[in-house]
Design a protein around this motif. Structure first.
Motif, PDB file in Angstrom:
ATOM      1  N   ASP A  55       0.850  -1.193   0.000  1.00  0.00           N
ATOM      2  CA  ASP A  55       0.000   0.000   0.000  1.00  0.00           C
ATOM      3  C   ASP A  55       0.889   1.248   0.000  1.00  0.00           C
ATOM      4  O   ASP A  55       1.990   1.231   0.546  1.00  0.00           O
ATOM      5  CB  ASP A  55      -0.894  -0.029   1.257  1.00  0.00           C
ATOM      6  N   ARG A  56       0.403   2.325  -0.566  1.00  0.00           N
ATOM      7  CA  ARG A  56       1.135   3.604  -0.574  1.00  0.00           C
ATOM      8  C   ARG A  56       1.451   4.056   0.849  1.00  0.00           C
ATOM      9  O   ARG A  56       2.488   4.656   1.098  1.00  0.00           O
ATOM     10  CB  ARG A  56       0.302   4.664  -1.308  1.00  0.00           C
ATOM     11  N   GLU A  59       4.775   2.878   2.084  1.00  0.00           N
ATOM     12  CA  GLU A  59       5.897   3.684   1.590  1.00  0.00           C
ATOM     13  C   GLU A  59       6.091   4.930   2.455  1.00  0.00           C
ATOM     14  O   GLU A  59       7.222   5.312   2.768  1.00  0.00           O
ATOM     15  CB  GLU A  59       5.656   4.094   0.138  1.00  0.00           C
ATOM     16  N   VAL A  60       4.985   5.562   2.816  1.00  0.00           N
ATOM     17  CA  VAL A  60       5.044   6.739   3.686  1.00  0.00           C
ATOM     18  C   VAL A  60       5.676   6.355   5.023  1.00  0.00           C
ATOM     19  O   VAL A  60       6.562   7.050   5.540  1.00  0.00           O
ATOM     20  CB  VAL A  60       3.632   7.342   3.887  1.00  0.00           C
ATOM     21  N   ASP A 108      -2.401  15.711   2.589  1.00  0.00           N
ATOM     22  CA  ASP A 108      -2.854  14.815   1.518  1.00  0.00           C
ATOM     23  C   ASP A 108      -3.826  13.773   2.064  1.00  0.00           C
ATOM     24  O   ASP A 108      -4.860  13.497   1.445  1.00  0.00           O
ATOM     25  CB  ASP A 108      -1.666  14.115   0.855  1.00  0.00           C
TER      26      ASP A 108
END
Length: 192
Positions: A55-56, A59-60, A108
């Motif tokens: 999942d994105r 990465e965060v 975001d």
């Protein structure tokens, strides 16, 4: 590049630990408590990232984990006489752009969420629950950094970063709860 040829050194057997400048402190010193709390928060974030593999958000979280190693190095480097908290080739310091990146990630994530109408209970999906554990750990780390700052100078950029981190983890937990739709809402006095 860091190179560790031997994991144990025996130098801490006397209850002290070494800092970047070669000085030693008792392991119970506020500086060491803060560094340890940052490490615990980083581990909790790693557990949350494992639940989000691919999942994105993972990465965060991996980027945050790297920043937390920078933060630990910053806290482990005492301010020498006449120095400020400017980074150099020899001194790793947190910088404002790291906190600005966190703020951008918070904005975001928040843009994808409906506004809160109640406080939420830490839970929901497994990933969200892990993120809430990481959030609580980050808040404890922040308290430890503040306690350290009561004894020795702390880089303001380090303090700002750890202050923002729990906010990021909170909004990511909401995203992991189906964009907040699966958040578990607090119902005040529900069990009276």
């Amino acid at each position: 590049m860091v190179r560790l040829n031997k994991i144990y050194t025996r130098t801490g057997d006397d209850g002290t630990t070494g800092l970047v400048d070669g000085s030693r402190l008792p392991k119970h010193h506020a500086r060491m408590e803060a560094i340890g709390a940052i490490d615990e928060a980083n581990s909790a974030i790693g557990l949350a990232a494992a639940a989000l593999s691919g999942d994105r958000m993972a990465e965060v979280l991996h980027r945050v984990q790297n920043d937390l190693f920078d933060l630990g190095a910053d806290l482990a480097t005492p301010l020498a006489d006449g120095e400020d908290f400017a980074p150099s080739e020899m001194v790793l310091r947190m910088v404002g752009s790291q906190t600005a990146w966190l703020e951008s990630a918070i904005d975001d994530a928040t843009a994808k969420l409906e506004p809160l109408t109640s406080f939420i209970l830490p839970g929901g999906s497994e990933a969200a629950a892990r993120l809430h554990v990481a959030r609580a750990s980050a808040r404890r780390a922040e308290r430890s950094v503040v306690a350290m700052a009561g004894q020795v100078p702390v880089n303001p950029a380090a303090s700002a970063y750890i202050n923002r981190l729990s906010d990021l983890l909170f909004v990511l937990a909401r995203l992991a709860n189906d964009g907040g739709r699966a958040d578990v809402l607090w119902v005040p006095a529900a069990n009276r």
